[in-house]
Design a protein around this motif. Structure first.
Motif, mmCIF file in Angstrom:
data_model
loop_
_atom_site.group_PDB
_atom_site.id
_atom_site.type_symbol
_atom_site.label_atom_id
_atom_site.label_comp_id
_atom_site.label_asym_id
_atom_site.label_seq_id
_atom_site.Cartn_x
_atom_site.Cartn_y
_atom_site.Cartn_z
ATOM 1 N N GLU A 169 35.507 10.664 -7.958
ATOM 2 C CA GLU A 169 34.773 12.082 -8.379
ATOM 3 C C GLU A 169 35.135 13.125 -7.676
ATOM 4 O O GLU A 169 34.924 13.124 -6.542
ATOM 5 N N ALA A 170 36.040 14.104 -8.509
ATOM 6 C CA ALA A 170 36.344 15.438 -7.762
ATOM 7 C C ALA A 170 35.160 16.326 -7.054
ATOM 8 O O ALA A 170 35.289 16.738 -6.130
ATOM 9 N N ASP A 171 34.005 16.117 -7.680
ATOM 10 C CA ASP A 171 32.700 16.862 -7.357
ATOM 11 C C ASP A 171 32.260 16.446 -5.759
ATOM 12 O O ASP A 171 31.981 16.892 -5.118
ATOM 13 N N ILE A 172 32.294 14.989 -6.042
ATOM 14 C CA ILE A 172 31.675 14.323 -4.658
ATOM 15 C C ILE A 172 32.796 14.657 -3.561
ATOM 16 O O ILE A 172 32.266 14.534 -2.404
ATOM 17 N N ARG A 173 34.085 14.359 -3.812
ATOM 18 C CA ARG A 173 34.928 14.731 -2.812
ATOM 19 C C ARG A 173 34.881 16.173 -2.290
ATOM 20 O O ARG A 173 35.072 16.340 -1.142
ATOM 21 N N LEU A 174 34.589 17.247 -3.355
ATOM 22 C CA LEU A 174 34.630 18.369 -2.756
ATOM 23 C C LEU A 174 33.163 18.797 -1.520
ATOM 24 O O LEU A 174 33.039 19.263 -0.824
ATOM 25 N N GLN A 175 32.158 17.866 -2.181
ATOM 26 C CA GLN A 175 30.862 17.941 -1.299
ATOM 27 C C GLN A 175 31.176 17.298 0.040
ATOM 28 O O GLN A 175 30.499 17.874 0.968
ATOM 29 N N ALA A 176 31.900 16.034 -0.060
ATOM 30 C CA ALA A 176 32.266 15.334 1.297
ATOM 31 C C ALA A 176 32.890 16.329 2.066
ATOM 32 O O ALA A 176 32.768 16.532 3.557
ATOM 33 N N SER A 177 34.021 16.869 1.534
ATOM 34 C CA SER A 177 34.719 17.822 2.248
ATOM 35 C C SER A 177 34.189 19.006 3.036
ATOM 36 O O SER A 177 34.198 19.376 4.064
ATOM 37 N N GLU A 178 33.348 19.630 2.115
ATOM 38 C CA GLU A 178 32.325 20.499 2.677
ATOM 39 C C GLU A 178 31.538 20.193 3.889
ATOM 40 O O GLU A 178 31.401 20.812 4.889
ATOM 41 N N LEU A 179 30.852 18.928 3.669
ATOM 42 C CA LEU A 179 29.984 18.544 4.578
ATOM 43 C C LEU A 179 30.641 18.160 6.033
ATOM 44 O O LEU A 179 30.340 18.426 6.985
ATOM 45 N N VAL A 180 32.016 17.576 6.003
ATOM 46 C CA VAL A 180 32.712 17.313 7.131
ATOM 47 C C VAL A 180 33.280 18.348 7.839
ATOM 48 O O VAL A 180 33.112 18.524 8.899
ATOM 49 N N GLN A 181 33.723 19.500 6.959
ATOM 50 C CA GLN A 181 34.101 20.499 7.550
ATOM 51 C C GLN A 181 33.227 21.395 8.297
ATOM 52 O O GLN A 181 33.307 21.960 9.379
ATOM 53 N N GLU A 182 31.905 21.265 7.616
ATOM 54 C CA GLU A 182 30.692 22.321 8.181
ATOM 55 C C GLU A 182 30.466 21.648 9.756
ATOM 56 O O GLU A 182 30.283 22.224 10.256
ATOM 57 N N LYS A 183 30.237 20.286 9.666
ATOM 58 C CA LYS A 183 29.656 19.671 10.819
ATOM 59 C C LYS A 183 30.746 19.619 11.915
ATOM 60 O O LYS A 183 30.680 19.554 13.162
ATOM 61 N N LEU A 184 32.057 19.534 11.481
ATOM 62 C CA LEU A 184 33.107 19.553 12.511
ATOM 63 C C LEU A 184 33.097 20.730 13.163
ATOM 64 O O LEU A 184 33.297 20.963 14.585
ATOM 65 N N LEU A 185 33.030 21.764 12.431
ATOM 66 C CA LEU A 185 33.083 23.136 12.825
ATOM 67 C C LEU A 185 32.067 23.552 13.837
ATOM 68 O O LEU A 185 32.097 24.066 14.926
ATOM 69 N N CYS A 186 30.850 23.065 13.321
ATOM 70 C CA CYS A 186 29.619 22.940 14.281
ATOM 71 C C CYS A 186 29.690 22.149 15.636
ATOM 72 O O CYS A 186 29.668 22.951 16.549
ATOM 73 N N SER A 187 30.404 21.170 15.486
ATOM 74 C CA SER A 187 30.491 20.474 16.612
ATOM 75 C C SER A 187 31.404 20.997 17.772
ATOM 76 O O SER A 187 31.202 21.102 18.943
ATOM 77 N N LEU A 188 32.548 21.667 17.029
ATOM 78 C CA LEU A 188 33.524 22.404 17.990
ATOM 79 C C LEU A 188 32.775 23.705 18.674
ATOM 80 O O LEU A 188 33.313 24.019 19.856
ATOM 81 N N ASN A 189 32.044 24.193 17.971
ATOM 82 C CA ASN A 189 31.190 25.413 18.529
ATOM 83 C C ASN A 189 30.391 25.157 19.709
ATOM 84 O O ASN A 189 30.395 25.748 20.709
ATOM 85 N N GLY A 190 29.851 24.074 19.311
ATOM 86 C CA GLY A 190 29.042 23.429 20.525
ATOM 87 C C GLY A 190 29.637 23.075 21.674
ATOM 88 O O GLY A 190 29.385 23.055 22.781
ATOM 89 N N GLN A 191 30.933 22.528 21.387
ATOM 90 C CA GLN A 191 31.537 21.838 22.483
ATOM 91 C C GLN A 191 32.429 23.116 23.337
ATOM 92 O O GLN A 191 32.253 23.171 24.335
ATOM 93 N N MET A 192 32.535 24.334 22.659
ATOM 94 C CA MET A 192 33.200 25.452 23.372
ATOM 95 C C MET A 192 31.831 26.085 24.478
ATOM 96 O O MET A 192 32.116 26.310 25.489
#
Length: 309
Positions: free
Chosen positions: A120-143
């Motif tokens: 389902e395209a909608d679930i893919r979009l939500q999954a992509s948003e969740l992953v990108q959101e948390k990876l970016l959050c983790s990178l900011n914390g790493q800095m």
């Protein structure tokens, strides 16, 4: 857990073979994955467990879990390359440009596996948003962690939420998302507290790890170290100079015995354990408030060896 780990391992290897057309990339990927498999596949297992908890039945979640573990592996490698404190790891024994290339590849493969875990395209979009959101959050914390500029415990906790707890949120949240078709804010909330408790527990364990990754000799501002800095007085004020400037009295030899004595006199371990308990109980309170987790507490704690130490 053993069966899940084996299934995740198969998918991790097959994904690297599928996407890496370069033979050196494939060989390095298999080498790095083998190193990763020496540890529990906690994040991937969290994804699978939450998928089943919310009624998910398909086997495609194993591939998603493998994607999660590839993301975690890329994060671990990047952390070691930045800190330069794990010379025995296989990614530290090859040219850094090549290691970085594999890191980028694993990061992209992991996202591909996660996004294609649902039709389902909608679930893919939500999954992509969740992953990108948390990876970016983790990178900011790493800095923030790389710069090692945390001045107080509150600042350190915020950094830990970003760098480490966000990965727990991503893993648990994806499992619930793929089962329900939508994100589950309550799951993501308790996952953050679980991640905080887990990371602070690691900080406490690492306190007396007098090896290549010792936080004291590396002058890292973890929660136990910040508490010690805030507590020392009188003749022990040299600790502040050491952590802030890397200098200490010429007649003094910094060793494990000296450090343990400092921690014992100022109650560093006791303070750290209390803080771990605070976040652990916050996690358990929120976990118990989710209707689907009713009767699942003991299973969860046993499966993931979550405990207060």
């Amino acid at each position: 857990m053993k069966q899940i780990k084996e299934e995740i391992e198969l998918h991790m290897r097959s994904l690297s073979d599928l996407y890496f057309s370069s033979k050196p990339m494939r060989e390095y990927a298999h080498l790095f994955i083998a190193e990763k498999l020496k540890e529990p596949m906690v994040f991937g297992a969290l994804t699978v467990w939450h998928y089943r908890l919310f009624g998910g039945m398909g086997d495609e979640i194993q591939r998603v879990a493998a994607g999660i573990e590839l993301l975690i592996l890329s994060s671990d490698i990047l952390d070691d390359l930045q800190d330069q404190d794990a010379p025995a790891k296989p990614w530290m024994q090859i040219p850094e440009p090549e290691a970085m290339n594999v890191v980028m590849g694993l990061l992209l493969i992991g996202q591909q596996a996660i996004i294609h875990g649902a039709a389902e395209a909608d679930i893919r979009l939500q999954a992509s948003e969740l992953v990108q959101e948390k990876l970016l959050c983790s990178l900011n914390g790493q800095m923030t962690d790389i710069r090692n500029e945390m001045q107080d415990i509150e600042h350190y906790v915020e950094m830990t939420k970003e760098k480490s707890a966000s990965l727990f949120v991503m893993s648990c949240g994806l499992g619930a998302l793929y089962a329900r078709g939508r994100r589950h804010p309550a799951v993501e909330e308790y996952a953050e507290y679980m991640g905080l408790s887990a990371q602070l527990s690691n900080d406490c364990k690492d306190l007396f790890n007098w090896g290549e990754k010792n936080d004291f000799t590396a002058r890292k501002r973890t929660l136990p170290m910040l508490y010690l800095l805030d507590s020392v007085e009188g003749p022990d004020l040299w600790v502040k100079d050491y952590i802030e400037k890397g200098t200490f009295p010429a007649e003094m030899e910094i060793n494990e015995s000296l450090f343990k004595d400092l921690c014992e006199r100022y109650g560093v371990v006791l303070y750290s354990q209390v803080q771990i308990q605070v976040y652990f109980y916050e996690f358990m309170e929120r976990f118990a408030a989710v209707p689907e987790t009713a009767g699942k507490k003991e299973e969860f704690l046993r499966e993931f060896a979550v405990r207060v130490e």
